[in-house]
Design an enzyme around this catalytic site. Structure first.
Site, short mmCIF file in Angstrom:
data_model
loop_
_atom_site.label_atom_id
_atom_site.label_comp_id
_atom_site.label_asym_id
_atom_site.label_seq_id
_atom_site.Cartn_x
_atom_site.Cartn_y
_atom_site.Cartn_z
N SER A 192 -4.76 -5.17 1.31
CA SER A 192 -4.19 -5.14 -0.02
C SER A 192 -5.29 -5.17 -1.08
O SER A 192 -6.14 -4.28 -1.12
CB SER A 192 -3.18 -6.29 -0.17
OG SER A 192 -2.39 -6.15 -1.31
N ASP B 169 6.84 -0.91 1.22
CA ASP B 169 5.70 -1.45 0.47
C ASP B 169 5.48 -0.61 -0.78
O ASP B 169 5.33 0.61 -0.68
CB ASP B 169 4.45 -1.42 1.36
CG ASP B 169 3.23 -2.05 0.73
OD1 ASP B 169 3.29 -2.48 -0.44
OD2 ASP B 169 2.19 -2.12 1.41
N HIS C 164 4.79 -4.81 3.48
CA HIS C 164 3.50 -5.34 3.07
C HIS C 164 3.28 -6.68 3.77
O HIS C 164 4.21 -7.43 3.99
CB HIS C 164 3.49 -5.52 1.55
CG HIS C 164 2.13 -5.72 0.97
ND1 HIS C 164 1.25 -4.68 0.79
CD2 HIS C 164 1.49 -6.85 0.53
CE1 HIS C 164 0.13 -5.15 0.26
NE2 HIS C 164 0.25 -6.46 0.10
#
Length: 340
Positions: free
Chosen positions: A184, A278, A308
């Site tokens: 991320s 996501d 995610h």
């Protein structure tokens, strides 16, 4: 019906209804912990909310999950230490696999939108990579926003790369086999390390693994609209993170955040992992296209029924096991090792 009409119709939907069963179990466990929506929290409150890691730990107490075969990551030993950041020492955790070195070395950065999380929240991924890629993994923390806004985290990340290059041998690593990896916001830091190493003429990574990276300033992409109500990450949360990390609106066009606008030539072989549920999926897809266009060798795998944060959940989520195997194979090949 136009694409715009379709997207408008999706606004009220909960995309997590399409999650794989084991992924859904994690989401249900997280919901049972009653987290407050991050976008409605102060930063202090947000840092104390239950996390997907807590949900996984809860599931691991249930017989259906605790009875699963061990992943045998217990063999990896870890040591906490302080390393040099851009403005002082930063915490790091060094994971070392069993066996005789010298080992390849992977510098890893955790997620959390540059605002949340720490080395403990993201312990599972570097531990798994150390075991599966048979590499030393240095998980480096970094200064977080809003106390330290852009580019503080990026400067710390590059300082951590300096430290790894200088100290790989003393860790039992091979200085010629160094890679970067992140999840991320951490994936954003990882690719920026590669870019900055290239631009400064410094020792460059031989590989980069980018797990659902933050790579674009496009908040009206297909995946942002499809997953505006997703869990554990949604569109309002991403806007909250961005507002906390930028100094002013002009930062949104910085190539540090809008990586797809950066010069991506002469970067190392790359693996990109995305999740179907996501908001950042389109970021990863666009980055893959841009890397291909820049002549970079890139492999991409998307996990449609995953959300995610899934990558570190191999103890309970089958897609995470597959993704970790895929990434570790690419890393071992980049290091010149015979694949397991």
């Amino acid at each position: 019906m136009t694409l715009g009409d379709t997207l408008k119709g999706m606004v009220g939907l909960d995309p997590t209804g399409h999650a794989d069963p084991d992924m859904k179990a994690v989401l249900d466990a997280l919901k049972s912990l009653n987290p407050k929506p991050i976008e409605k929290c102060t930063v202090a409150e947000a840092r104390n909310q239950p996390t997907p890691t807590d949900a996984v730990k809860q599931l691991m107490t249930q017989p259906a999950f605790s009875a699963r075969p061990s992943l045998e990551f217990e063999a990896v030993r870890s040591e906490d230490r302080m390393i040099a950041g851009a403005a002082g020492a930063i915490p790091a955790r060094v994971y070392t696999p069993q066996g005789d070195g010298p080992f390849p070395v992977i510098l890893y950065f955790h997620g959390g939108g540059w605002v949340l999380a720490d080395l403990d929240t993201y312990d599972a991924t570097p531990r798994a990579m150390a075991a599966q890629s048979h590499a030393i993994v240095v998980s480096a923390h970094y200064r977080q926003a809003p106390e330290h806004r852009l580019p503080a985290a990026h400067d710390d990340a590059f300082s951590a790369w300096h430290w790894v290059v200088a100290n790989a041998a003393s860790l039992g690593g091979d200085p010629g086999k160094l890679a970067v990896m992140g999840e991320s916001a951490g994936a954003n830091l990882a690719i920026n390390v590669s870019i900055r190493a290239r631009d400064t003429g410094m020792h460059r990574p031989v590989h980069q693994a980018l797990i659902y990276p933050v790579a674009s300033n496009n908040i009206v992409s297909i995946s942002y609209e499809e997953n505006r109500n997703a869990r554990p990450l949604n569109k309002p949360m991403m806007l909250w993170f961005m507002q906390n990390v930028i100094n002013d609106e002009s930062d949104l066009t910085s190539p540090l955040l809008d990586v797809v606008s950066a010069n991506l030539t002469r970067l190392p072989p790359t693996v990109v992992i995305t999740a179907g549920i996501d908001p950042l999926r389109s970021d990863g897809e666009k980055l893959v296209q841009k890397l291909h266009g820049a002549g970079v060798r890139v492999e991409h795998r998307n996990y449609r029924g995953a959300t995610h944060e899934f990558f570190g959940m191999a103890a309970v989520v089958e897609a995470a096991r597959d993704a970790q195997t895929f990434v570790s194979l690419a890393q071992r090949q980049a290091f010149g090792a015979v694949p397991l």
